[in-house]
Enzyme design. Structure first.
Site, mmCIF file in Angstrom:
data_model
loop_
_atom_site.group_PDB
_atom_site.id
_atom_site.type_symbol
_atom_site.label_atom_id
_atom_site.label_comp_id
_atom_site.label_asym_id
_atom_site.label_seq_id
_atom_site.Cartn_x
_atom_site.Cartn_y
_atom_site.Cartn_z
ATOM 1 N N GLU A 33 -3.192 -12.407 -4.207
ATOM 2 C CA GLU A 33 -4.604 -12.365 -3.822
ATOM 3 C C GLU A 33 -5.385 -13.508 -4.459
ATOM 4 O O GLU A 33 -6.252 -14.109 -3.824
ATOM 5 C CB GLU A 33 -5.212 -11.013 -4.213
ATOM 6 N N TYR A 116 -13.467 -8.479 -4.554
ATOM 7 C CA TYR A 116 -12.452 -8.450 -3.498
ATOM 8 C C TYR A 116 -11.060 -8.239 -4.090
ATOM 9 O O TYR A 116 -10.304 -7.366 -3.649
ATOM 10 C CB TYR A 116 -12.470 -9.735 -2.664
ATOM 11 N N ASP A 134 -12.650 -9.341 3.168
ATOM 12 C CA ASP A 134 -12.552 -10.785 3.028
ATOM 13 C C ASP A 134 -13.198 -11.435 4.248
ATOM 14 O O ASP A 134 -13.823 -10.762 5.075
ATOM 15 C CB ASP A 134 -11.101 -11.225 2.853
ATOM 16 N N CYS A 183 -8.518 -12.727 16.123
ATOM 17 C CA CYS A 183 -9.982 -12.838 16.112
ATOM 18 C C CYS A 183 -10.385 -13.976 15.173
ATOM 19 O O CYS A 183 -11.063 -13.781 14.164
ATOM 20 C CB CYS A 183 -10.600 -11.510 15.666
ATOM 21 N N CYS A 190 -9.065 -13.213 22.772
ATOM 22 C CA CYS A 190 -9.503 -11.872 23.175
ATOM 23 C C CYS A 190 -8.516 -11.179 24.111
ATOM 24 O O CYS A 190 -8.394 -9.953 24.097
ATOM 25 C CB CYS A 190 -10.879 -11.941 23.815
ATOM 26 N N CYS A 193 -6.146 -9.211 22.055
ATOM 27 C CA CYS A 193 -6.727 -8.324 21.041
ATOM 28 C C CYS A 193 -6.514 -6.853 21.390
ATOM 29 O O CYS A 193 -6.883 -6.407 22.485
ATOM 30 C CB CYS A 193 -8.224 -8.617 20.901
ATOM 31 N N CYS A 199 -14.577 -3.446 21.641
ATOM 32 C CA CYS A 199 -15.304 -4.479 20.892
ATOM 33 C C CYS A 199 -16.734 -4.613 21.404
ATOM 34 O O CYS A 199 -16.967 -4.849 22.596
ATOM 35 C CB CYS A 199 -14.573 -5.810 21.024
#
Length: 286
Positions: A33, A116, A134, A183, A190, A193, A199
């Site tokens: 991370e 985070y 994030d 995305c 799209c 997705c 959405c």
């Protein structure tokens, strides 16, 4: 948001990142991370593998010298992260018996660990259902739930909002993966997705941001070429490659602008990333 469709998609498209293996320790997750902040995972993965083999525990890493740490960090960028991670390992050894704590508040108290990262470790290793936000999650949430194409700015309310649409650690990871692979910031795919049918941005007719909004977003993107950050990186390359203190003349050749070069060099010294000797040579901290 259709979380069931999201999770089904994730089962099929999850990238085999090395830290996603079931036997990865909390320390391994923490390193991944920290390394992944503002750095593509394609660059992080081989570096992470080397680190976890060389320093598999916080105690191993705490024994390393600062010079070893900075050389091993290589070109990941923002090398102060490496020194803060070194401080973090020392704190884990001194205050937690060498074990990464599982409590968000205790994680937050570690050097260099922000909101985070603390939540990511608690979520992805310890399985706690805490919201992890994030850039990717922020962007997916903004489009899917609020209908904004451009990702919203961080806010004090976003953790609670994201918590409302996530169902656990795997859902949080799936949101990140969707933002990274589908995305995306400029050209979302799209048609691929899994949650396009629910959405909000799609339902509003895919409204495009105004010129003013685009201009503001462009200003927020950090440039690299020609910046002090680029010069700092070039200077660090020389220091990492040297086995002994280097003369200033060896640093002068990396960048033509003397004022900028000097500013970058002494900012490295101020940040504890370089040391000037009494004779005027320079080396990594030890």
């Amino acid at each position: 948001m259709d979380t069931a469709a999201l999770l089904t998609w994730f089962d099929l498209h999850e990238r085999p990142l090395p830290w996603r293996k079931k036997n990865t320790s909390a320390w391994g997750i923490l390193i991944s991370e920290v390394m992944s902040q503002q750095t593509p995972v394609s660059r992080v993965a081989p570096q992470w593998q080397e680190w976890i083999e060389r320093w598999p525990t916080p105690a191993d890493f705490a024994k390393a010298s600062k010079a070893e740490v900075l050389r091993a960090w290589g070109k990941l960028g923002y090398p102060r992260r490496a020194l803060r991670l070194h401080e973090c390992a020392q704190a884990i050894v001194d205050k937690h018996g060498g074990e990464v704590p599982d409590n968000v508040d205790e994680l937050l108290a570690l050097p260099g660990i922000g909101a985070y990262t603390a939540r990511a470790v608690a979520c992805f290793h310890f399985g706690q259902n805490v919201p992890v936000v994030d850039t990717n999650v922020r962007r997916v949430y903004g489009r899917a739930v609020t209908g904004q194409f451009l990702q919203p700015q961080p806010s004090t309310k976003e953790l609670a909002k994201v918590a409302e649409v996530t169902t656990g650690p795997r859902c949080s990871a799936a949101l990140m993966e969707l933002g990274a692979l589908v995305c995306t910031a400029k050209s979302p795919k799209c048609a691929e997705c899994p949650i396009a049918h629910s959405c909000q941005w799609q339902q509003l007719g895919c409204p495009q941001p105004s010129e003013e909004e685009l201009a503001k977003a462009k200003k927020r993107v950090q440039k690299f070429t020609g910046t002090d950050r680029q010069v700092r990186g070039l200077l660090m390359d020389v220091l990492r490659a040297a086995d002994a203190p280097v003369e200033k003349s060896q640093l002068d050749v990396v960048w033509p602008d003397a004022a900028q070069r000097s500013r970058a060099l002494f900012s490295l010294i101020d940040d504890g990333l370089a040391v000037q000797t009494p004779t005027g040579t320079f080396h990594l901290p030890r």
